[in-house]
Design a protein around this motif. Structure first.
Motif, mmCIF file in Angstrom:
data_model
loop_
_atom_site.group_PDB
_atom_site.id
_atom_site.type_symbol
_atom_site.label_atom_id
_atom_site.label_comp_id
_atom_site.label_asym_id
_atom_site.label_seq_id
_atom_site.Cartn_x
_atom_site.Cartn_y
_atom_site.Cartn_z
ATOM 1 N N SER A 100 0.813 -1.226 0.000
ATOM 2 C CA SER A 100 0.000 0.000 0.000
ATOM 3 C C SER A 100 0.843 1.271 0.000
ATOM 4 N N SER A 122 -4.238 1.463 10.449
ATOM 5 C CA SER A 122 -5.074 0.507 11.184
ATOM 6 C C SER A 122 -5.424 -0.661 10.280
ATOM 7 N N MET A 123 -5.269 -1.883 10.816
ATOM 8 C CA MET A 123 -5.600 -3.089 10.034
ATOM 9 C C MET A 123 -6.508 -3.994 10.858
ATOM 10 N N TYR A 124 -7.401 -4.704 10.156
ATOM 11 C CA TYR A 124 -8.439 -5.486 10.816
ATOM 12 C C TYR A 124 -8.665 -6.801 10.078
ATOM 13 N N VAL A 183 -7.714 -9.646 5.426
ATOM 14 C CA VAL A 183 -7.326 -8.573 6.341
ATOM 15 C C VAL A 183 -7.329 -7.273 5.531
ATOM 16 N N VAL A 184 -7.840 -6.208 6.138
ATOM 17 C CA VAL A 184 -7.935 -4.924 5.437
ATOM 18 C C VAL A 184 -7.208 -3.828 6.210
ATOM 19 N N SER A 185 -6.763 -2.819 5.476
ATOM 20 C CA SER A 185 -6.299 -1.582 6.099
ATOM 21 C C SER A 185 -7.404 -0.538 5.944
ATOM 22 N N PRO A 227 -7.889 -1.971 16.293
ATOM 23 C CA PRO A 227 -7.397 -2.727 15.130
ATOM 24 C C PRO A 227 -6.654 -3.994 15.562
ATOM 25 N N TYR A 274 -4.086 -5.168 13.822
ATOM 26 C CA TYR A 274 -2.675 -4.840 13.559
ATOM 27 C C TYR A 274 -2.580 -3.321 13.427
ATOM 28 N N CYS A 318 -5.310 -5.960 2.273
ATOM 29 C CA CYS A 318 -4.027 -5.693 2.935
ATOM 30 C C CYS A 318 -3.086 -6.891 2.800
ATOM 31 N N THR A 355 -2.893 -10.208 4.812
ATOM 32 C CA THR A 355 -3.721 -11.377 4.463
ATOM 33 C C THR A 355 -2.851 -12.592 4.116
#
Lengths: 257, 257
Positions: free
Chosen positions: A113, A137-139, A156-158, A201, A203, A220, A223
């Protein structure tokens, strides 16, 4: 400093820190190195899940050079810090892979990213985690990846909070760059993708989300890291988070339109 | 039925209804006809505000043919119903402009959201107002147009509620079609652009907005209509709302990438 000069510093042992903010015009890459026995499944996993796992380059078995990433790249020495996983756990942190390189190792370089954030910043789209000097922030989400062999798990997303007009601009800009995660996967209510609390988050760090902003979510590169850990392979290698491979690929060359 | 056949029906007086849903592959256009004395200011207004006023065609002074819209187009007869404004008020509704056409009349054909809605539908993005068989919801905003001569006022927007992933897709799709309003101007909280209540549109009908949806706002062709009324010209002509000009331009040909 050119990407090649940057890699020389790393190779000499003069740079062992996170790579964010260096050589901003050039793509940095997530690293995954696997024995050939698992590489084909991992390649299928990346192919099936191109938004979290966009491939910038794949090495030939046993070769530590990947010319498409940079003519002089040496995967064994050009990353500031490596994690060696054994059975899904970080067993060692290394500065070099020279002593453990295997003839069947296959290198995967996955877009990051940082590239699209560079393009967003160039376009004047504010990025809160940079303003607040935090990690993005990552989730974990409830969106299942398409599985391949031992690799599966959830996306997993940012998340980057933005005002509406900036979110529209961000969709346009990042859509041009599928090699670095491409367009967002979700905008708006985080519960729609299984995220209970933006301020917690999984991560990275929490960032301020203002009342007039929407959370915008991108696939993200954590993942494939999670999928790799869950696969509990006898051996697998990645970069240490934040300590990426600097490539010779200009971000601007990744635009598809 | 081809667009040319459709226009023949209108010209013969056999079609005096709203044009939504006909010849879906082809662009329909909003009509504005002005004396040359005001046409230059209006052209500047459209140029300065391309999202609400994307020009599909502009006629030569006095000419009722606009070949770029269709070889046989006759602006005097090919619109199902006309409004004649005098001093900013609808003074007459006409079926034809033949008796009132002036040698200094200039025709403007402005792109319409029907075109991008066709593209959204083709891509599988649900459109609530079509599901609910209503007119799209439209609202005055607090976003000022760039003024030119007597033309100014604020942007009017149309709103379509969507889930996050569909909103992202809709940004991508409509970004390809600047000639028919292009990308949204806002996503999310309507108060950010001066809209107090989504259920009380200024034009069109209210539609259901579900809790897991975001309102997505596009610049709307009512914007130039409002600017025209507010300018209180001695004479100006438009189509009656919903009663558009059918062109020979395939929607797909309007894509810029």
């Amino acid at each position: 400093m050119t990407p090649s000069e940057f890699r020389q510093q790393v190779r000499r042992g003069d740079f062992r820190r996170p790579t964010a903010g260096y050589c901003g015009e050039f793509a940095q890459a997530n690293l995954v190195v696997l024995p050939k026995a698992h590489a084909d499944d991992f390649l299928r996993f990346c192919t099936f899940n191109p938004k979290p796992c966009p491939l910038l380059g794949v090495g030939e078995p046993g070769q530590w050079q990947v010319p498409s990433l940079g003519r002089d790249v040496d995967i064994r020495t050009d990353i500031p810090r490596y994690y060696v996983y054994r059975d899904g756990q970080v067993a060692e942190e290394l500065d070099s892979l020279e002593t453990i390189w295997q003839k069947d190792f296959v290198t995967f370089a996955i877009g990051c990213s940082f590239s699209f954030e560079y393009m967003l910043a160039q376009a004047g789209v504010p990025l809160r985690h940079i303003e607040e000097e935090r990690n993005v922030s990552m989730y974990r989400t409830n969106m299942a990846n398409v599985a391949a062999g031992p690799f599966g798990g959830n996306l997993v997303v940012s998340m980057r909070p933005m005002r509406g007009a900036d979110a529209i601009r961000a969709v346009q800009i990042t859509s041009r760059f599928p090699a670095v995660h491409g367009a967002p996967v979700h905008i708006g209510d985080p519960r729609e993708i299984g995220i209970a609390d933006l301020q917690a988050p999984d991560y990275g760090d929490p960032v301020t989300v203002k009342p007039n902003e929407l959370p915008v979510f991108w696939a993200c590169g954590v993942t494939p890291q999670e999928a790799l850990r869950a696969a509990r392979l006898p051996i697998a290698i990645t970069h240490k988070p934040g300590h990426m491979l600097m490539t010779d690929i200009p971000n601007s060359r990744l635009a598809v339109f």
